[in-house]
Scaffold this motif. Sequence first.
Motif, PDB file in Angstrom:
ATOM      1  N   LEU A   1      -4.210   9.142 103.988  1.00  0.00           N
ATOM      2  CA  LEU A   1      -3.750   9.084 102.602  1.00  0.00           C
ATOM      3  C   LEU A   1      -2.554  10.003 102.347  1.00  0.00           C
ATOM      4  O   LEU A   1      -2.287  10.383 101.214  1.00  0.00           O
ATOM      5  CB  LEU A   1      -4.890   9.452 101.639  1.00  0.00           C
ATOM      6  CG  LEU A   1      -6.106   8.529 101.684  1.00  0.00           C
ATOM      7  CD1 LEU A   1      -7.148   9.000 100.697  1.00  0.00           C
ATOM      8  CD2 LEU A   1      -5.716   7.087 101.383  1.00  0.00           C
TER       9      LEU A   1
ATOM     10  N   VAL B   1      -2.203  13.103 103.086  1.00  0.00           N
ATOM     11  CA  VAL B   1      -2.561  14.470 102.713  1.00  0.00           C
ATOM     12  C   VAL B   1      -2.612  15.324 103.957  1.00  0.00           C
ATOM     13  O   VAL B   1      -3.329  15.010 104.908  1.00  0.00           O
ATOM     14  CB  VAL B   1      -3.937  14.506 102.022  1.00  0.00           C
ATOM     15  CG1 VAL B   1      -4.319  15.935 101.683  1.00  0.00           C
ATOM     16  CG2 VAL B   1      -3.888  13.659 100.762  1.00  0.00           C
TER      17      VAL B   1
ATOM     18  N   SER C   1     -11.169  17.810  94.326  1.00  0.00           N
ATOM     19  CA  SER C   1     -10.192  17.000  93.599  1.00  0.00           C
ATOM     20  C   SER C   1     -10.363  15.537  93.994  1.00  0.00           C
ATOM     21  O   SER C   1     -10.924  15.233  95.053  1.00  0.00           O
ATOM     22  CB  SER C   1      -8.776  17.458  93.951  1.00  0.00           C
ATOM     23  OG  SER C   1      -8.449  17.085  95.280  1.00  0.00           O
TER      24      SER C   1
ATOM     25  N   VAL D   1      -8.199  13.556  95.168  1.00  0.00           N
ATOM     26  CA  VAL D   1      -7.516  13.327  96.444  1.00  0.00           C
ATOM     27  C   VAL D   1      -8.399  13.772  97.598  1.00  0.00           C
ATOM     28  O   VAL D   1      -8.538  13.063  98.604  1.00  0.00           O
ATOM     29  CB  VAL D   1      -6.166  14.066  96.485  1.00  0.00           C
ATOM     30  CG1 VAL D   1      -5.553  13.992  97.883  1.00  0.00           C
ATOM     31  CG2 VAL D   1      -5.213  13.465  95.461  1.00  0.00           C
ATOM     32  N   GLN D   2      -9.011  14.953  97.479  1.00  0.00           N
ATOM     33  CA  GLN D   2      -9.903  15.438  98.532  1.00  0.00           C
ATOM     34  C   GLN D   2     -11.076  14.483  98.745  1.00  0.00           C
ATOM     35  O   GLN D   2     -11.473  14.206  99.879  1.00  0.00           O
ATOM     36  CB  GLN D   2     -10.417  16.825  98.175  1.00  0.00           C
ATOM     37  CG  GLN D   2      -9.367  17.922  98.273  1.00  0.00           C
ATOM     38  CD  GLN D   2      -9.876  19.249  97.734  1.00  0.00           C
ATOM     39  OE1 GLN D   2     -10.611  19.279  96.749  1.00  0.00           O
ATOM     40  NE2 GLN D   2      -9.481  20.337  98.371  1.00  0.00           N
TER      41      GLN D   2
ATOM     42  N   ARG E   1     -11.137  11.268  98.212  1.00  0.00           N
ATOM     43  CA  ARG E   1     -10.674  10.049  98.872  1.00  0.00           C
ATOM     44  C   ARG E   1     -10.485  10.276 100.370  1.00  0.00           C
ATOM     45  O   ARG E   1     -10.796   9.407 101.180  1.00  0.00           O
ATOM     46  CB  ARG E   1      -9.380   9.555  98.233  1.00  0.00           C
ATOM     47  CG  ARG E   1      -9.567   8.981  96.838  1.00  0.00           C
ATOM     48  CD  ARG E   1      -8.381   8.115  96.432  1.00  0.00           C
ATOM     49  NE  ARG E   1      -7.144   8.867  96.400  1.00  0.00           N
ATOM     50  CZ  ARG E   1      -6.702   9.528  95.341  1.00  0.00           C
ATOM     51  NH1 ARG E   1      -7.423   9.556  94.225  1.00  0.00           N
ATOM     52  NH2 ARG E   1      -5.542  10.166  95.372  1.00  0.00           N
TER      53      ARG E   1
END
Length: 221
Positions: free
Chosen positions: A13, A15, A93, A95-96, A98
């Motif tokens: 993703l 990240v 979060s 994002v984390q 996902r």
Amino acid sequence: MKWCGVIVQACLLGVLWPPVSVLAEEQTANAQPIKHRYLLSINLAPASCTLHPETRELRQCQEGYSLIVHGLWTEKSATNKPTICSDKPPELSPVQQRVLEKLMPDETVRNAAWQKYGACMGLTAQQYFRAIMSYTNKLKLPEMFKEEGLDRQVDRDELAAAIQKLNTGLPEKGFYLRCQTKQDKTFLTEVRVCYDKEGQFAECKTFKPNCPDYITLRAIK
């Protein structure tokens, strides 16, 4: 197969997660260094789903995952009865979350890992799951774990040798295999790998393999 190839990549993703050395620095800064080595548990989802019917409604069973992260803990805690150190889910979060879904698709599994292991290690949820990402990034596993179709019987020692060959610097006793038996088949259900707090492979202080000479790899259905 839900991982990025056989290796879990930090590029998931888009990240980039800090390396484990950053985690070690955070621990030092917080005066809570982890004195024991880490043990990363990788579950073979097809076998686990077969052996434990109560898990079959989980995403890891329903969506054809082959490998998932069960958790990360210190070797000392592996010899003790698990303790629940938090009754709250990890604060992460979006994002984390996902990113972690690629490794630990089920929220119940992530929550249990945090409450039983991460919260007991003096880390924040962000630090704990960042360590999981970094440790998993370092690990390579054989392509045979991704196979679909029919179950496959393998020689335990040959499989262990293949894992060691794929991972530079992995000691012979830096990992071990765990199995469970159902009727006349013994399935490989777990690979446990040991690391030091800098994220390097390390020899396991608690070495507990339990697989016979020949074991069954459960294929993805």
